[in-house]
Scaffold this active site. Structure first.
Site, PDB file in Angstrom:
ATOM      1  N   HIS A  68       0.843  -1.187   0.000  1.00 15.07           N
ATOM      2  CA  HIS A  68       0.000   0.000   0.000  1.00 15.07           C
ATOM      3  C   HIS A  68       0.885   1.245   0.000  1.00 15.07           C
ATOM      4  O   HIS A  68       1.894   1.288   0.710  1.00 15.07           O
ATOM      5  CB  HIS A  68      -0.835   0.106   1.274  1.00 15.07           C
ATOM      6  CG  HIS A  68      -1.916  -0.908   1.436  1.00 15.07           C
ATOM      7  ND1 HIS A  68      -2.795  -1.242   0.454  1.00 15.07           N
ATOM      8  CD2 HIS A  68      -2.277  -1.649   2.513  1.00 15.07           C
ATOM      9  CE1 HIS A  68      -3.644  -2.142   0.909  1.00 15.07           C
ATOM     10  NE2 HIS A  68      -3.353  -2.418   2.163  1.00 15.07           N
ATOM     11  N   CYS A 116      -5.236   5.601  -0.745  1.00 20.99           N
ATOM     12  CA  CYS A 116      -4.453   4.361  -0.737  1.00 20.99           C
ATOM     13  C   CYS A 116      -4.346   3.831  -2.155  1.00 20.99           C
ATOM     14  O   CYS A 116      -5.346   3.585  -2.816  1.00 20.99           O
ATOM     15  CB  CYS A 116      -5.117   3.328   0.169  1.00 20.99           C
ATOM     16  SG  CYS A 116      -4.222   1.751   0.186  1.00 20.99           S
TER      17      CYS A 116
HETATM   18 MN    MN Z   1      -4.282  -3.757   3.615  1.00 21.96          MN
END
Ligand code: MN
Length: 148
Positions: A68, A116
């Site tokens: 991420h 994200c």
């Molecule tokens: Mn995650």
């Protein structure tokens, strides 16, 4: 069907014609007070999402092979990445490496909104087993932080 070039922000953390989604299916994994929006899906194999964690809420404690790239867009909170708890403020950047336990928590009195970036093709998150939870809980700071 082509995606619009511009989606205007309609409010902090909301955009025109971007659907407000559940974070995960109910009962799929433990979490509290999290919404998800998919901002871009066709960005060169990447998917860019916006998550908002309500005051006192938390994302799932999980890990996975994909990584991420996170930017705190508004609000604040804390996150666990690996065995370290980090304080989060607006515009901070968080990198979550592969196969690393992580969880995001909002402050009790403030939401936590973050962007994200992930790969569109990615593996499913893993939830800790009882044995892995026991291992994580050896560190008292981590034990006090995590929510399941
Ligand atoms: Mn995650």
């Amino acid at each position: 069907m082509s995606e619009p070039v511009l989606r205007k922000a309609s409010a902090p953390g909301r955009w025109d014609r971007v659907e407000l989604l559940r974070y995960k299916r109910e009962g799929e994994a433990p979490f509290e007070g999290v919404t998800r929006q998919v901002l871009f899906e066709d960005a060169g194999g990447a998917q860019w999402r916006y998550f908002e964690v309500a005051p006192g809420g938390h994302t799932t404690l999980e890990r996975h092979d994909h990584t991420h790239a996170v930017m705190i867009l508004h609000g604040g909170g804390r996150c666990l990445v690996g065995d370290t708890i980090y304080s989060l403020a607006e515009h901070d950047l968080v990198r979550v490496p592969a196969l690393t336990w992580h969880q995001f928590r909002a402050h009790e009195d403030r939401a936590l909104g973050f962007l994200c970036l992930v790969s569109r093709e990615r593996d499913r998150p893993q939830i800790p087993s009882d044995e892995q939870m026991a291992q994580l809980g050896i560190d008292p700071r981590v034990a006090a932080f995590i929510r399941t």
